[in-house]
Design an enzyme around this catalytic site. Structure first.
Site, PDB file in Angstrom:
ATOM      1  N   SER A  53       0.846  -1.202   0.000  1.00 51.86           N
ATOM      2  CA  SER A  53       0.000   0.000   0.000  1.00 51.86           C
ATOM      3  C   SER A  53       0.873   1.240   0.000  1.00 51.86           C
ATOM      4  CB  SER A  53      -0.880   0.007   1.259  1.00 51.86           C
ATOM      5  OG  SER A  53      -1.554   1.240   1.387  1.00 51.86           O
TER       6      SER A  53
ATOM      7  N   LYS B 202       1.963  -3.148   5.992  1.00 55.48           N
ATOM      8  CA  LYS B 202       2.192  -2.877   4.569  1.00 55.48           C
ATOM      9  C   LYS B 202       3.667  -2.577   4.307  1.00 55.48           C
ATOM     10  CE  LYS B 202      -1.711  -4.027   3.346  1.00 55.48           C
ATOM     11  NZ  LYS B 202      -1.980  -5.030   2.308  1.00 55.48           N
TER      12      LYS B 202
ATOM     13  N   TYR C  37      -2.163  -0.959  10.723  1.00 51.63           N
ATOM     14  CA  TYR C  37      -2.186  -1.388   9.319  1.00 51.63           C
ATOM     15  C   TYR C  37      -0.893  -1.017   8.590  1.00 51.63           C
ATOM     16  CZ  TYR C  37      -3.834  -1.264   4.384  1.00 51.63           C
ATOM     17  OH  TYR C  37      -3.988  -1.423   3.032  1.00 51.63           O
TER      18      TYR C  37
ATOM     19  N   THR D 249      -5.416   5.138  -3.175  1.00 57.29           N
ATOM     20  CA  THR D 249      -6.798   4.942  -2.705  1.00 57.29           C
ATOM     21  C   THR D 249      -7.638   4.353  -3.834  1.00 57.29           C
ATOM     22  OG1 THR D 249      -6.598   6.763  -1.159  1.00 57.29           O
ATOM     23  CG2 THR D 249      -8.826   6.082  -1.737  1.00 57.29           C
TER      24      THR D 249
ATOM     25  N   ASN E   5     -12.586   0.409   2.058  1.00 58.80           N
ATOM     26  CA  ASN E   5     -12.662   1.817   2.468  1.00 58.80           C
ATOM     27  C   ASN E   5     -14.028   2.444   2.179  1.00 58.80           C
ATOM     28  OD1 ASN E   5     -12.486   2.002  -0.304  1.00 58.80           O
ATOM     29  ND2 ASN E   5     -10.322   2.538  -0.300  1.00 58.80           N
TER      30      ASN E   5
HETATM   31  P1  NAP Z   1     -11.630  -5.790  -0.227  1.00 60.02           P
HETATM   32  O1  NAP Z   1     -12.457  -5.405  -1.403  1.00 60.02           O
HETATM   33  O2  NAP Z   1     -12.177  -5.600   1.137  1.00 60.02           O
HETATM   34  O3  NAP Z   1     -11.167  -7.302  -0.428  1.00 60.02           O
HETATM   35  C1  NAP Z   1     -10.439  -7.935   0.570  1.00 60.02           C
HETATM   36  C2  NAP Z   1     -10.205  -9.378   0.173  1.00 60.02           C
HETATM   37  O4  NAP Z   1      -9.417  -9.984   1.185  1.00 60.02           O
HETATM   38  C3  NAP Z   1     -11.490 -10.168   0.046  1.00 60.02           C
HETATM   39  O5  NAP Z   1     -11.355 -11.070  -1.017  1.00 60.02           O
HETATM   40  C4  NAP Z   1     -11.559 -10.889   1.375  1.00 60.02           C
HETATM   41  O6  NAP Z   1     -12.217 -12.150   1.327  1.00 60.02           O
HETATM   42  C5  NAP Z   1     -10.099 -11.130   1.677  1.00 60.02           C
HETATM   43  N1  NAP Z   1      -9.898 -11.282   3.099  1.00 60.02           N
HETATM   44  C6  NAP Z   1     -10.163 -10.381   4.088  1.00 60.02           C
HETATM   45  N2  NAP Z   1      -9.888 -10.903   5.284  1.00 60.02           N
HETATM   46  C7  NAP Z   1      -9.473 -12.174   5.062  1.00 60.02           C
HETATM   47  C8  NAP Z   1      -9.055 -13.223   5.890  1.00 60.02           C
HETATM   48  N3  NAP Z   1      -8.983 -13.090   7.222  1.00 60.02           N
HETATM   49  N4  NAP Z   1      -8.714 -14.395   5.324  1.00 60.02           N
HETATM   50  C9  NAP Z   1      -8.753 -14.566   3.989  1.00 60.02           C
HETATM   51  N5  NAP Z   1      -9.132 -13.598   3.129  1.00 60.02           N
HETATM   52  C10 NAP Z   1      -9.495 -12.419   3.672  1.00 60.02           C
HETATM   53  O7  NAP Z   1     -10.267  -4.964  -0.200  1.00 60.02           O
HETATM   54  P2  NAP Z   1      -9.240  -4.480  -1.345  1.00 60.02           P
HETATM   55  O8  NAP Z   1      -9.254  -3.009  -1.304  1.00 60.02           O
HETATM   56  O9  NAP Z   1      -9.458  -5.184  -2.625  1.00 60.02           O
HETATM   57  O10 NAP Z   1      -7.880  -4.948  -0.658  1.00 60.02           O
HETATM   58  C11 NAP Z   1      -7.000  -5.894  -1.205  1.00 60.02           C
HETATM   59  C12 NAP Z   1      -5.589  -5.572  -0.721  1.00 60.02           C
HETATM   60  O11 NAP Z   1      -5.215  -4.293  -1.223  1.00 60.02           O
HETATM   61  C13 NAP Z   1      -5.460  -5.486   0.790  1.00 60.02           C
HETATM   62  O12 NAP Z   1      -4.284  -6.131   1.210  1.00 60.02           O
HETATM   63  C14 NAP Z   1      -5.365  -4.004   1.063  1.00 60.02           C
HETATM   64  O13 NAP Z   1      -4.626  -3.715   2.224  1.00 60.02           O
HETATM   65  C15 NAP Z   1      -4.655  -3.548  -0.175  1.00 60.02           C
HETATM   66  N6  NAP Z   1      -4.828  -2.119  -0.452  1.00 60.02           N
HETATM   67  C16 NAP Z   1      -6.071  -1.605  -0.733  1.00 60.02           C
HETATM   68  C17 NAP Z   1      -6.199  -0.239  -0.966  1.00 60.02           C
HETATM   69  C18 NAP Z   1      -7.519   0.405  -1.270  1.00 60.02           C
HETATM   70  O14 NAP Z   1      -7.572   1.652  -1.279  1.00 60.02           O
HETATM   71  N7  NAP Z   1      -8.574  -0.349  -1.540  1.00 60.02           N
HETATM   72  C19 NAP Z   1      -5.064   0.589  -0.911  1.00 60.02           C
HETATM   73  C20 NAP Z   1      -3.843   0.025  -0.629  1.00 60.02           C
HETATM   74  C21 NAP Z   1      -3.730  -1.338  -0.408  1.00 60.02           C
HETATM   75  P3  NAP Z   1     -13.746 -12.331   1.833  1.00 60.02           P
HETATM   76  O15 NAP Z   1     -14.615 -11.855   0.704  1.00 60.02           O
HETATM   77  O16 NAP Z   1     -13.873 -13.777   2.079  1.00 60.02           O
HETATM   78  O17 NAP Z   1     -13.890 -11.479   3.057  1.00 60.02           O
END
Ligand code: NAP
Length: 256
Positions: free
Chosen positions: A146, A163, A159, A191, A197
């Site tokens: 991130s 990262k 968090y 973001t 979020n």
């Molecule tokens: P998201 O839409 O909430 O998706 C999260 C994914 O992780 C879902 O597939 C979820 O599975 C899985 N997950 C959550 N908790 C879990 C657990 N305990 N065990 C196994 N799987 C789990 O979030 P996203 O934004 O796509 O995030 C993906 C990655 O990108 C994360 O590592 C996040 O930190 C990183 N990231 C996101 C952003 C952003 O702005 N969105 C920015 C920087 C980094 P379920 O459906 O089964 O819950």
């Protein structure tokens, strides 16, 4: 077809960034092992994703177990071997970010965040790397870190260290696994609008502030990460290892 006949494991692929990456990898010729938490509410999303991948002429299997469980990596690899004969690419993407202030951070929230985002990643990367070493044909590992690896956040004190830890893990693994032809890189999203979020960005003032900070003038979409992840997974990135790629619309460099 950047990933023709490759097998790609992606954790957290039921939704958001992981899902977009899974579809793009399939579009580029890969079969996909979908990791997710195992929650019943995500099952229909996983079924839809499998159908979408099959409609692209590829196949997918799914493994629903908590990312923080040290056995999860082995289970994902086992599924890849059973269904597709091996593992070529491992994308560690699963993560949580339950926003909370620092001074009263509940211990359970801190520990669950570190366990899910970093401890689980460590063992899963280890499991994938051991399989790749055994296969003897190299491989690619990508951690979804991130922009928070580089900057602080008052509601993200649990968090951001995870990262930063993922970036560090990829750097050290690049050194440890280079001799086996296994490349390790990180992508650092800015973001990106996903469920993680949704609540935070429901505040229109916060949302407008984040857009204003982004030189490209919009928040990111999960698809914005699909290309960079696929690129790092592919042979087009054959000489890239230990790298960190910001995918943030320019947010990080926009100080003034
Ligand atoms: P998201 O839409 O909430 O998706 C999260 C994914 O992780 C879902 O597939 C979820 O599975 C899985 N997950 C959550 N908790 C879990 C657990 N305990 N065990 C196994 N799987 C789990 O979030 P996203 O934004 O796509 O995030 C993906 C990655 O990108 C994360 O590592 C996040 O930190 C990183 N990231 C996101 C952003 C952003 O702005 N969105 C920015 C920087 C980094 P379920 O459906 O089964 O819950």
């Amino acid at each position: 077809m950047l990933l023709n006949d490759k097998t790609v494991i992606i954790t957290g692929a039921s939704r958001g960034i992981g899902r977009a990456a899974a579809v793009e990898c399939a579009r580029q010729g890969a079969n996909v092992v979908i990791g997710y938490s195992g929650s019943a509410s995500s099952q229909p999303l996983v079924d839809d994703l499998i159908a979408e991948i099959q409609a692209l002429g590829r196949d997918a299997s799914a493994v629903g177990t908590p990312a923080g469980d040290p056995e999860t990596g082995e289970k994902l690899v086992e599924s890849a071997v059973t269904h597709f004969g091996g593992v070529d690419v491992f994308v560690n993407n699963a993560g949580i970010c339950p926003f909370h202030s620092f001074l009263d951070m509940p211990r359970e929230t801190y520990l669950e965040t570190v366990n899910t985002n970093l401890n689980g990643a460590y063992f899963a990367v280890q499991a994938a790397a051991n399989r790749m070493k055994e296969q003897g044909t190299g491989g690619a590992i990508i951690a979804v870190s991130s922009i928070s690896a580089l900057v602080g956040g008052g509601m993200q004190t649990h968090y951001t260290p995870t990262k930063a830890g993922l970036v560090s893990l990829m750097q050290s693994c690049a050194v440890a696994l280079g001799p086996y032809g296994i490349r390790c890189n990180a992508v650092l999203p800015g973001t990106i609008e996903t469920d993680i979020n949704k609540d935070d960005l429901a505040d229109s003032e916060k949302r407008d502030y984040m857009i204003d900070r982004t030189p490209l003038g919009r928040l990111g979409r999960p698809d914005d990460l699909a290309g960079p992840i696929t690129f790092l997974a592919s042979d087009m990135a054959a000489y890239i290892t230990g790298a960190s790629l910001l995918v943030d619309g320019g947010m990080f460099v926009n100080l003034q």
